[in-house]
Design a protein around this motif. Structure first.
Motif, PDB file in Angstrom:
ATOM      1  N   SER A 148      -6.745   5.175 -10.399  1.00  0.00           N
ATOM      2  CA  SER A 148      -5.775   4.815 -11.086  1.00  0.00           C
ATOM      3  C   SER A 148      -4.036   6.068 -10.803  1.00  0.00           C
ATOM      4  N   LEU A 149      -5.245   6.821 -10.757  1.00  0.00           N
ATOM      5  CA  LEU A 149      -4.248   8.448 -10.280  1.00  0.00           C
ATOM      6  C   LEU A 149      -3.911   8.267  -9.756  1.00  0.00           C
ATOM      7  N   TYR A 150      -2.922   8.841  -8.924  1.00  0.00           N
ATOM      8  CA  TYR A 150      -2.957   9.243  -7.303  1.00  0.00           C
ATOM      9  C   TYR A 150      -1.755  10.599  -6.772  1.00  0.00           C
ATOM     10  N   ARG A 151      -2.334  11.058  -5.581  1.00  0.00           N
ATOM     11  CA  ARG A 151      -1.422  12.279  -5.381  1.00  0.00           C
ATOM     12  C   ARG A 151      -1.330  11.330  -3.390  1.00  0.00           C
ATOM     13  N   CYS A 152      -0.147  12.374  -2.564  1.00  0.00           N
ATOM     14  CA  CYS A 152      -0.507  12.913  -1.790  1.00  0.00           C
ATOM     15  C   CYS A 152      -0.654  13.084  -0.785  1.00  0.00           C
ATOM     16  N   GLY A 153      -1.596  13.130  -0.295  1.00  0.00           N
ATOM     17  CA  GLY A 153      -2.002  14.556   0.768  1.00  0.00           C
ATOM     18  C   GLY A 153      -1.253  15.164   1.659  1.00  0.00           C
ATOM     19  N   SER A 154       0.035  14.913   1.882  1.00  0.00           N
ATOM     20  CA  SER A 154       0.365  16.097   2.694  1.00  0.00           C
ATOM     21  C   SER A 154       1.777  16.493   1.216  1.00  0.00           C
ATOM     22  N   PHE A 211       3.468  19.514 -14.579  1.00  0.00           N
ATOM     23  CA  PHE A 211       4.078  18.458 -16.028  1.00  0.00           C
ATOM     24  C   PHE A 211       4.066  17.030 -14.892  1.00  0.00           C
ATOM     25  N   SER A 212       4.361  16.673 -13.687  1.00  0.00           N
ATOM     26  CA  SER A 212       5.101  15.565 -13.249  1.00  0.00           C
ATOM     27  C   SER A 212       4.334  14.445 -13.254  1.00  0.00           C
ATOM     28  N   LEU A 213       4.951  13.534 -13.567  1.00  0.00           N
ATOM     29  CA  LEU A 213       3.931  12.268 -13.246  1.00  0.00           C
ATOM     30  C   LEU A 213       4.374  10.810 -13.449  1.00  0.00           C
ATOM     31  N   SER A 214       4.583  10.558 -12.266  1.00  0.00           N
ATOM     32  CA  SER A 214       5.476   9.050 -12.346  1.00  0.00           C
ATOM     33  C   SER A 214       4.072   7.684 -12.413  1.00  0.00           C
ATOM     34  N   THR A 215       5.309   6.648 -12.834  1.00  0.00           N
ATOM     35  CA  THR A 215       4.716   5.951 -13.089  1.00  0.00           C
ATOM     36  C   THR A 215       4.641   4.568 -11.888  1.00  0.00           C
ATOM     37  N   THR A 216       5.076   5.270 -11.058  1.00  0.00           N
ATOM     38  CA  THR A 216       5.485   4.419  -9.638  1.00  0.00           C
ATOM     39  C   THR A 216       5.216   5.193  -8.804  1.00  0.00           C
ATOM     40  N   LEU A 217       4.325   3.883  -7.455  1.00  0.00           N
ATOM     41  CA  LEU A 217       2.978   4.519  -6.952  1.00  0.00           C
ATOM     42  C   LEU A 217       4.484   4.726  -5.451  1.00  0.00           C
ATOM     43  N   ARG A 264       4.160  16.072  -8.082  1.00  0.00           N
ATOM     44  CA  ARG A 264       4.487  15.180  -8.869  1.00  0.00           C
ATOM     45  C   ARG A 264       2.961  13.827  -8.349  1.00  0.00           C
ATOM     46  N   LEU A 265       2.714  13.561  -9.760  1.00  0.00           N
ATOM     47  CA  LEU A 265       0.640  12.760 -10.024  1.00  0.00           C
ATOM     48  C   LEU A 265       1.090  11.247  -9.895  1.00  0.00           C
ATOM     49  N   HIS A 266       1.092  10.108  -9.420  1.00  0.00           N
ATOM     50  CA  HIS A 266       1.456   9.001  -9.880  1.00  0.00           C
ATOM     51  C   HIS A 266       0.239   8.616 -10.165  1.00  0.00           C
ATOM     52  N   LEU A 267       0.671   7.425 -11.500  1.00  0.00           N
ATOM     53  CA  LEU A 267      -0.436   7.075 -11.825  1.00  0.00           C
ATOM     54  C   LEU A 267       0.177   5.169 -11.910  1.00  0.00           C
ATOM     55  N   ASP A 322      -0.711   8.189   3.441  1.00  0.00           N
ATOM     56  CA  ASP A 322      -1.285   9.470   2.784  1.00  0.00           C
ATOM     57  C   ASP A 322      -2.087   9.414   1.118  1.00  0.00           C
ATOM     58  N   LEU A 323      -0.895   8.860   0.734  1.00  0.00           N
ATOM     59  CA  LEU A 323      -1.484   8.395  -1.024  1.00  0.00           C
ATOM     60  C   LEU A 323      -3.038   7.840  -1.503  1.00  0.00           C
ATOM     61  N   TYR A 324      -3.660   8.799  -2.066  1.00  0.00           N
ATOM     62  CA  TYR A 324      -5.314   8.427  -2.080  1.00  0.00           C
ATOM     63  C   TYR A 324      -5.120   8.763  -3.762  1.00  0.00           C
ATOM     64  N   SER A 325      -6.221   7.999  -4.410  1.00  0.00           N
ATOM     65  CA  SER A 325      -6.330   8.128  -5.807  1.00  0.00           C
ATOM     66  C   SER A 325      -7.339   9.776  -5.863  1.00  0.00           C
ATOM     67  N   PHE A 326      -7.460   9.698  -7.001  1.00  0.00           N
ATOM     68  CA  PHE A 326      -8.596  10.865  -7.414  1.00  0.00           C
ATOM     69  C   PHE A 326      -9.823  10.179  -7.407  1.00  0.00           C
ATOM     70  N   ALA A 327     -10.212   9.560  -7.675  1.00  0.00           N
ATOM     71  CA  ALA A 327     -11.761   8.994  -7.349  1.00  0.00           C
ATOM     72  C   ALA A 327     -12.311   8.637  -5.811  1.00  0.00           C
ATOM     73  N   ARG A 328     -11.440   8.628  -4.919  1.00  0.00           N
ATOM     74  CA  ARG A 328     -11.361   8.672  -3.459  1.00  0.00           C
ATOM     75  C   ARG A 328     -11.319   9.713  -3.140  1.00  0.00           C
ATOM     76  N   LEU A 329     -10.257  10.799  -3.395  1.00  0.00           N
ATOM     77  CA  LEU A 329     -10.602  12.695  -3.328  1.00  0.00           C
ATOM     78  C   LEU A 329     -11.995  13.174  -4.133  1.00  0.00           C
ATOM     79  N   TYR A 330     -12.555  12.292  -4.999  1.00  0.00           N
ATOM     80  CA  TYR A 330     -13.851  13.114  -5.551  1.00  0.00           C
ATOM     81  C   TYR A 330     -14.897  12.849  -4.580  1.00  0.00           C
ATOM     82  N   ALA A 331     -14.942  11.539  -4.629  1.00  0.00           N
ATOM     83  CA  ALA A 331     -15.883  11.060  -3.259  1.00  0.00           C
ATOM     84  C   ALA A 331     -16.106  11.104  -1.796  1.00  0.00           C
TER      85      ALA A 331
END
Length: 271
Positions: free
Chosen positions: A113-119, A37-43, A125-128, A48-57
């Protein structure tokens, strides 16, 4: 914020935006559940931070995530690693969205706008980048599920299914079964941590997996009526049992109802 609908949710249109303060409070409450459930509003400031849109593409990012999981379960087959990877990400996407819905809000989760850390590995924790939410009525599970179908299933799970299947030969039904299991797992945790929301979580989850690509792939169960906890019974296999040191999951489709019930009782006893 109390464990109930957003204040006044029954008196306002479902498309009314929450204030920034209410949205921040809601996300803090969801984030406090921890784990999936972890979700942050701070990037975080990390390269190694990347968006889920970038992951999918980006096939290389999908490959890297599958390889990380494969090494953890070495020498797992590629499709087993892909299945485990998908289930983990699906749980991280579904869980905070369902928790917010139970509290009377639909949180927008744009893939850009939703991000995760690759490492990062394990529960992460996801980051919004942009925290926006609208009021919904949690006593109307069909409408809540329709919102989650847009913000989670179409925005994330469908492109994630395509991205994974573009790299590894794995059955589409298997991946959607994993998505249904992620919904069921979120209901299980919510029924434990927010027991007053157990009925709401179950109703929204039933509506969400009752139609669309997850239809027929599992059911939320309430086998012990004296307790709030809900469980999930799958109708497809995630292949985890084929991983070294793997086992049958608590919602495994390879177990009969008596075996599932025994596992659920043991889980309650352990908790």
């Amino acid at each position: 914020m109390t464990t109930g609908p957003v204040t006044g949710a029954e008196d306002v249109p479902r498309d009314r935006a929450l204030s920034d303060a209410d949205t921040a409070e809601l996300i803090d409450d969801v984030d406090a559940l921890g784990g999936f459930f972890s979700l942050s509003t701070t990037l975080p400031d990390t390269p190694d931070l990347y968006s889920f849109a970038r992951l999918y593409a980006t096939p290389a990012l999908v490959d890297a995530r599958i390889e990380t999981v494969r090494r953890r379960h070495e020498p797992a087959e590629a499709r087993v690693a892909a299945s485990i990877m998908f289930l983990g990400l699906a749980a991280r996407l579904v869980s905070p969205a369902l928790a917010a819905a139970c509290r009377g809000a639909l949180v927008e989760l744009p893939a850009t706008s939703l991000y995760r850390c690759g490492s990062q590995t394990g529960p992460e924790r996801l980051h919004l980048a942009e925290a926006r939410a609208t009021v919904l009525d949690p006593s109307d599970p069909a409408t809540a599920a329709a919102g989650l179908r847009r913000t989670v299933v179409e925005e994330h799970l469908r492109p994630l299914v395509a991205a994974v299947r573009g790299r590894v030969r794995v059955a589409e039904r298997l991946l959607w079964g994993n998505a249904a299991s992620a919904v069921g797992g979120a209901v299980w945790m919510l029924s434990r941590r927010w027991p007053r929301q157990a009925d709401t979580a179950e109703a929204i989850a039933d509506a969400l997996i009752g139609s669309g690509p997850m239809a027929g792939l599992g059911t939320v169960e309430h086998p012990f009526p004296a307790r709030p906890e809900r469980f999930f019974a799958r109708r497809s296999c995630c292949l985890f049992y084929r991983a070294p040191r793997g086992d049958m999951c608590g919602d495994c489709s390879l177990l009969d109802r008596a075996e599932l019930a025994a596992r659920w009782r043991a889980e309650l006893a352990a908790s």
